[in-house]
Scaffold this active site. Sequence first.
Site, PDB file in Angstrom:
ATOM      1  N   GLU A   1      40.382  54.318  32.329  1.00 32.95           N
ATOM      2  CA  GLU A   1      39.493  55.458  32.513  1.00 32.95           C
ATOM      3  C   GLU A   1      38.166  55.240  31.795  1.00 32.95           C
ATOM      4  O   GLU A   1      37.098  55.580  32.322  1.00 32.95           O
ATOM      5  CB  GLU A   1      40.158  56.741  31.994  1.00 32.95           C
TER       6      GLU A   1
ATOM      7  N   CYS B   1      41.927  59.705  26.781  1.00 29.99           N
ATOM      8  CA  CYS B   1      41.243  59.532  28.070  1.00 29.99           C
ATOM      9  C   CYS B   1      41.118  60.851  28.819  1.00 29.99           C
ATOM     10  O   CYS B   1      40.157  61.064  29.564  1.00 29.99           O
ATOM     11  CB  CYS B   1      41.989  58.511  28.921  1.00 29.99           C
TER      12      CYS B   1
ATOM     13  N   ALA C   1      71.135  22.240  39.715  1.00 29.48           N
ATOM     14  CA  ALA C   1      71.049  20.836  39.307  1.00 29.48           C
ATOM     15  C   ALA C   1      72.265  20.095  39.838  1.00 29.48           C
ATOM     16  O   ALA C   1      73.280  20.706  40.189  1.00 29.48           O
ATOM     17  CB  ALA C   1      70.974  20.712  37.781  1.00 29.48           C
TER      18      ALA C   1
ATOM     19  N   ALA D   1      75.455  17.378  39.342  1.00 27.84           N
ATOM     20  CA  ALA D   1      76.456  17.283  38.280  1.00 27.84           C
ATOM     21  C   ALA D   1      75.915  16.513  37.086  1.00 27.84           C
ATOM     22  O   ALA D   1      76.293  16.775  35.935  1.00 27.84           O
ATOM     23  CB  ALA D   1      77.715  16.608  38.819  1.00 27.84           C
TER      24      ALA D   1
ATOM     25  N   THR E   1      68.232  24.901  28.943  1.00 28.17           N
ATOM     26  CA  THR E   1      67.032  24.556  29.711  1.00 28.17           C
ATOM     27  C   THR E   1      65.975  23.940  28.808  1.00 28.17           C
ATOM     28  O   THR E   1      65.317  22.960  29.176  1.00 28.17           O
ATOM     29  CB  THR E   1      66.475  25.812  30.408  1.00 28.17           C
TER      30      THR E   1
ATOM     31  N   GLY F   1      68.506  28.927  31.990  1.00 25.49           N
ATOM     32  CA  GLY F   1      69.453  28.496  32.997  1.00 25.49           C
ATOM     33  C   GLY F   1      70.641  29.421  33.266  1.00 25.49           C
ATOM     34  O   GLY F   1      70.590  30.621  32.990  1.00 25.49           O
TER      35      GLY F   1
ATOM     36  N   LEU G   1      72.224  31.833  30.425  1.00 23.06           N
ATOM     37  CA  LEU G   1      71.396  32.989  30.111  1.00 23.06           C
ATOM     38  C   LEU G   1      71.356  33.952  31.288  1.00 23.06           C
ATOM     39  O   LEU G   1      71.430  35.175  31.104  1.00 23.06           O
ATOM     40  CB  LEU G   1      69.982  32.539  29.740  1.00 23.06           C
TER      41      LEU G   1
END
Length: 354
Positions: free
Chosen positions: A46, A78, A156, A158, A190, A287, A290
Amino acid sequence: MALALTLGRRGMGRVWPNPAVGCVIVRAGRIVGRGRTGDGGRPHAEAMALAQAGGAAREATAYVTLEPCAHHGQTPPCAAALAAAGVSRVVVACGDPDRRVAGRGLAMLRAAGVEVETGVLEDAARRDHVGFLSRVTAGRPMVTLKLAQSLDGRIATAAGESRWITGPEARRAVHAMRARHDAVMVGGGTARADDPSLTVRGMGDVPQPVRIVVSAGLDLPVEGVLARTAGEVPVWLICGTDADGAAWAARGATVLPFAAPEGRVDMGAALAELGARGLTRVFCEGGGSLAGSLLRAGLVDRLEVFCAGLALGADGRASVGALDLGALAGAPRFVLDNVRAVGGDVLQSWIRAR
């Protein structure tokens, strides 16, 4: 209001802990001022629009994507600024649940004789402000989980080879997604396997997101890219209370310890801390472990799934770790929001079912 929403979106990932608000001021059918929340959260949208409009704001209509603030912080309210500028009408997309505002901004405008209209494009505004609204009402940032996987849900082989399952267009799209979030988060696996930088690249000169790694034992390489650059772009490490974070702290990283029963960090508590630190939008890139932890705890608000046209088989690494499901009814559910081609891959966007 549609233009105000577009302006506000330009601030996503750049304005936390504040919401990414947009404002457009119109007088006699002509736009006389426009603005969005400034990088770092100031100035407010604003204020920027009023500065551009100047005297033309008198008797004008202001379109704002979130209720104007009513409290004195680093800047004056504002709502008071709009009234003082002589704006005769204010159209608001959605209310602000922050207890310091929560209807007070609208009341301040009405008390000053300003006509107020609410609920215009409210659904779109709530989608845009979902991170801020989540932090205020649920105490945590919204979480986007991104998966880049094969047709059969593998991230991915193996042997751990994953570069690259998806094509360059998909990878560029991911950088654009990173830029719209306050933080990028990955798991320890990762971080160890890929040694990622987790920065936004190829998008010009943009603010970099906070880089977060979740690792219960904090068994991460202290000579990797993240460690070397922790003094340049923030690195926050979420770990168990028994982890030794001294070496990382010496590098400039912020170490955040949490309870980690059975070697799993309490992600609910971790996200609450991220919210308390001001984050509103977190982009998780896996990965699998998680991703599974977040889904298991019901903490994923949006899924962005890139699917490539190849199969890696049952011996490949799954995109989502164990969810400990006892029945199908307990599976996390999402509603399809959009599907589009990105180069040679397909992007599916899903929103958590309410």
